[in-house]
Design a protein around this motif. Structure first.
Motif, PDB file in Angstrom:
ATOM      1  N   PHE A 105       2.524 -10.505   9.841  1.00 45.88           N
ATOM      2  CA  PHE A 105       2.563 -10.005  11.221  1.00 45.88           C
ATOM      3  C   PHE A 105       2.256  -8.509  11.258  1.00 45.88           C
ATOM      4  O   PHE A 105       1.462  -8.047  12.091  1.00 45.88           O
ATOM      5  CB  PHE A 105       3.933 -10.284  11.854  1.00 45.88           C
ATOM      6  CG  PHE A 105       4.173  -9.477  13.101  1.00 45.88           C
ATOM      7  CD1 PHE A 105       3.506  -9.786  14.292  1.00 45.88           C
ATOM      8  CD2 PHE A 105       5.033  -8.375  13.093  1.00 45.88           C
ATOM      9  CE1 PHE A 105       3.697  -9.019  15.437  1.00 45.88           C
ATOM     10  CE2 PHE A 105       5.228  -7.605  14.231  1.00 45.88           C
ATOM     11  CZ  PHE A 105       4.562  -7.928  15.402  1.00 45.88           C
ATOM     12  N   LEU A 106       2.856  -7.752  10.358  1.00 46.76           N
ATOM     13  CA  LEU A 106       2.647  -6.295  10.361  1.00 46.76           C
ATOM     14  C   LEU A 106       1.182  -5.961  10.124  1.00 46.76           C
ATOM     15  O   LEU A 106       0.628  -5.049  10.749  1.00 46.76           O
ATOM     16  CB  LEU A 106       3.526  -5.621   9.295  1.00 46.76           C
ATOM     17  CG  LEU A 106       5.039  -5.715   9.527  1.00 46.76           C
ATOM     18  CD1 LEU A 106       5.804  -5.079   8.376  1.00 46.76           C
ATOM     19  CD2 LEU A 106       5.442  -5.054  10.848  1.00 46.76           C
ATOM     20  N   ALA A 109      -0.510  -6.598  13.375  1.00 46.46           N
ATOM     21  CA  ALA A 109      -0.045  -5.657  14.406  1.00 46.46           C
ATOM     22  C   ALA A 109      -0.655  -4.269  14.208  1.00 46.46           C
ATOM     23  O   ALA A 109      -0.949  -3.573  15.175  1.00 46.46           O
ATOM     24  CB  ALA A 109       1.484  -5.574  14.384  1.00 46.46           C
ATOM     25  N   TYR A 110      -0.865  -3.866  12.954  1.00 40.75           N
ATOM     26  CA  TYR A 110      -1.430  -2.540  12.685  1.00 40.75           C
ATOM     27  C   TYR A 110      -2.957  -2.563  12.537  1.00 40.75           C
ATOM     28  O   TYR A 110      -3.559  -1.546  12.209  1.00 40.75           O
ATOM     29  CB  TYR A 110      -0.783  -1.927  11.444  1.00 40.75           C
ATOM     30  CG  TYR A 110       0.626  -1.438  11.704  1.00 40.75           C
ATOM     31  CD1 TYR A 110       0.899  -0.537  12.734  1.00 40.75           C
ATOM     32  CD2 TYR A 110       1.684  -1.878  10.927  1.00 40.75           C
ATOM     33  CE1 TYR A 110       2.189  -0.100  12.987  1.00 40.75           C
ATOM     34  CE2 TYR A 110       2.980  -1.431  11.168  1.00 40.75           C
ATOM     35  CZ  TYR A 110       3.220  -0.544  12.203  1.00 40.75           C
ATOM     36  OH  TYR A 110       4.489  -0.103  12.449  1.00 40.75           O
ATOM     37  N   LYS A 117      -1.936 -11.479  17.591  1.00 45.44           N
ATOM     38  CA  LYS A 117      -0.678 -10.739  17.447  1.00 45.44           C
ATOM     39  C   LYS A 117       0.502 -11.447  18.140  1.00 45.44           C
ATOM     40  O   LYS A 117       1.591 -11.555  17.572  1.00 45.44           O
ATOM     41  CB  LYS A 117      -0.861  -9.315  18.004  1.00 45.44           C
ATOM     42  CG  LYS A 117       0.321  -8.430  17.743  1.00 45.44           C
ATOM     43  CD  LYS A 117       0.134  -7.030  18.316  1.00 45.44           C
ATOM     44  CE  LYS A 117       1.485  -6.363  18.465  1.00 45.44           C
ATOM     45  NZ  LYS A 117       1.520  -5.248  19.362  1.00 45.44           N
ATOM     46  N   GLU A 118       0.247 -11.931  19.356  1.00 47.21           N
ATOM     47  CA  GLU A 118       1.336 -12.576  20.110  1.00 47.21           C
ATOM     48  C   GLU A 118       1.835 -13.830  19.395  1.00 47.21           C
ATOM     49  O   GLU A 118       3.040 -14.080  19.284  1.00 47.21           O
ATOM     50  CB  GLU A 118       0.863 -12.941  21.532  1.00 47.21           C
ATOM     51  CG  GLU A 118       0.554 -11.736  22.412  1.00 47.21           C
ATOM     52  CD  GLU A 118       1.738 -10.769  22.544  1.00 47.21           C
ATOM     53  OE1 GLU A 118       2.866 -11.236  22.776  1.00 47.21           O
ATOM     54  OE2 GLU A 118       1.522  -9.547  22.384  1.00 47.21           O
ATOM     55  N   MET A 121       3.718 -12.917  16.374  1.00 49.56           N
ATOM     56  CA  MET A 121       5.032 -12.384  16.726  1.00 49.56           C
ATOM     57  C   MET A 121       6.031 -13.533  16.872  1.00 49.56           C
ATOM     58  O   MET A 121       7.141 -13.479  16.365  1.00 49.56           O
ATOM     59  CB  MET A 121       4.933 -11.592  18.026  1.00 49.56           C
ATOM     60  CG  MET A 121       6.119 -10.690  18.259  1.00 49.56           C
ATOM     61  SD  MET A 121       6.071  -9.879  19.837  1.00 49.56           S
ATOM     62  CE  MET A 121       4.587  -8.922  19.766  1.00 49.56           C
ATOM     63  N   ALA A 125       7.053 -13.153  12.968  1.00 48.31           N
ATOM     64  CA  ALA A 125       8.027 -12.056  13.062  1.00 48.31           C
ATOM     65  C   ALA A 125       9.386 -12.538  13.566  1.00 48.31           C
ATOM     66  O   ALA A 125      10.422 -12.236  12.945  1.00 48.31           O
ATOM     67  CB  ALA A 125       7.482 -10.951  13.968  1.00 48.31           C
ATOM     68  N   LEU A 171       7.006  -2.562  17.884  1.00 45.03           N
ATOM     69  CA  LEU A 171       6.036  -3.662  17.838  1.00 45.03           C
ATOM     70  C   LEU A 171       6.538  -4.947  18.489  1.00 45.03           C
ATOM     71  O   LEU A 171       5.747  -5.745  18.996  1.00 45.03           O
ATOM     72  CB  LEU A 171       5.695  -3.997  16.365  1.00 45.03           C
ATOM     73  CG  LEU A 171       5.145  -2.866  15.501  1.00 45.03           C
ATOM     74  CD1 LEU A 171       5.062  -3.307  14.045  1.00 45.03           C
ATOM     75  CD2 LEU A 171       3.769  -2.437  16.004  1.00 45.03           C
ATOM     76  N   VAL A 172       7.850  -5.178  18.437  1.00 45.60           N
ATOM     77  CA  VAL A 172       8.426  -6.444  18.926  1.00 45.60           C
ATOM     78  C   VAL A 172       9.453  -6.120  20.019  1.00 45.60           C
ATOM     79  O   VAL A 172      10.511  -5.561  19.719  1.00 45.60           O
ATOM     80  CB  VAL A 172       9.132  -7.206  17.771  1.00 45.60           C
ATOM     81  CG1 VAL A 172       9.718  -8.520  18.269  1.00 45.60           C
ATOM     82  CG2 VAL A 172       8.188  -7.429  16.602  1.00 45.60           C
TER      83      VAL A 172
END
Ligand SMILES: N[C@@H](CCC(=O)N[C@@H](CS)C(=O)NCC(=O)O)C(=O)O
Length: 207
Positions: A105-106, A109-110, A117-118, A121, A125, A171-172
């Protein structure tokens, strides 16, 4: 006093806990932040081809948790008894297991990897956070609700978790709802005057 140089990129990442240990203990050190463009030249000269690396009187030590544990032992942040220290280590190992779970996830996200990403998450995540923070919540309770995960004073695992929360919450959304005891540890740790001073003046970086 030994001379200390901590080399890492210009981010908190794997080096921030060790920086915090220097600041908490009032120990001078060189905070050596290597520019991304210089890294390829330096990589082969590091013990394991990665950063961070701590240099103590000219001798190098790799691996972030080995560095943090070494500094915590030197400065009195590793637990007051061998059993407390072993519990700090156990939580550190659990943190690394959790990082392995949340890392995909990271990366997305980055922007270091492609992905939704969603979706990541929700599917990566959220379950990783739920599993790890449930363990931490119980640990904070079992340790007596005193604002630490182990013992009665700051250990390096308090720093690991507090700093990590600061990164994940960007991020979350609502990542730590439902974990008030872990949040209480973070509040206590980050209100330590020496740590507060460093957090307020440290370089602004996204992670
Ligand atoms: N297990 C290592 C991981 C360190 C790590 O992944 N470092 C990254 C920077 S955040 C790195 O050196 N990447 C560059 C490379 O591998 O070439 C630790 O905890 O120190």
């Amino acid at each position: 006093m030994p001379s200390y140089k901590l080399s890492y990129v210009d981010g908190r990442g794997y080096a921030e806990v060790s920086r915090q240990l220097f600041h908490l203990s009032g120990t001078p050190f060189e905070d050596n932040r290597i520019a991304f463009e210089d890294w390829p030249k330096i990589k082969e000269t590091t013990p394991f081809g990665q950063l961070p690396v701590l240099c103590v009187n000219g001798k190098e030590l790799p691996q972030s948790f080995a560095i943090a544990r070494y500094l915590a032992n030197q400065f009195g942040f590793s637990g007051k008894t061998p059993f407390e220290s072993a519990w700090v280590d156990a939580l550190g190992d659990q943190h690394k297991d959790y990082l392995n779970e949340i890392k995909p996830f990271l990366m997305v996200a980055y922007g270091f990897a492609e992905g939704d990403k969603e979706k990541m998450m929700k599917e990566v995540a959220a379950p990783a956070i739920q599993k790890y923070f449930t363990i931490l919540e119980k640990q904070a309770k079992d340790n007596g609700l005193n604002g630490h995960f182990v013992g009665v004073s700051i250990t390096w695992i308090d720093l690991v978790v507090s700093d990590h929360m600061g990164i994940i919450e960007t991020l979350v959304p609502n990542a730590f709802d439902g974990f008030p005891l872990v949040e209480a540890v973070r509040q206590k740790i980050t209100s330590d005057p020496k740590l507060k001073e460093w957090i307020e003046k440290r370089p602004e970086t996204p992670f």
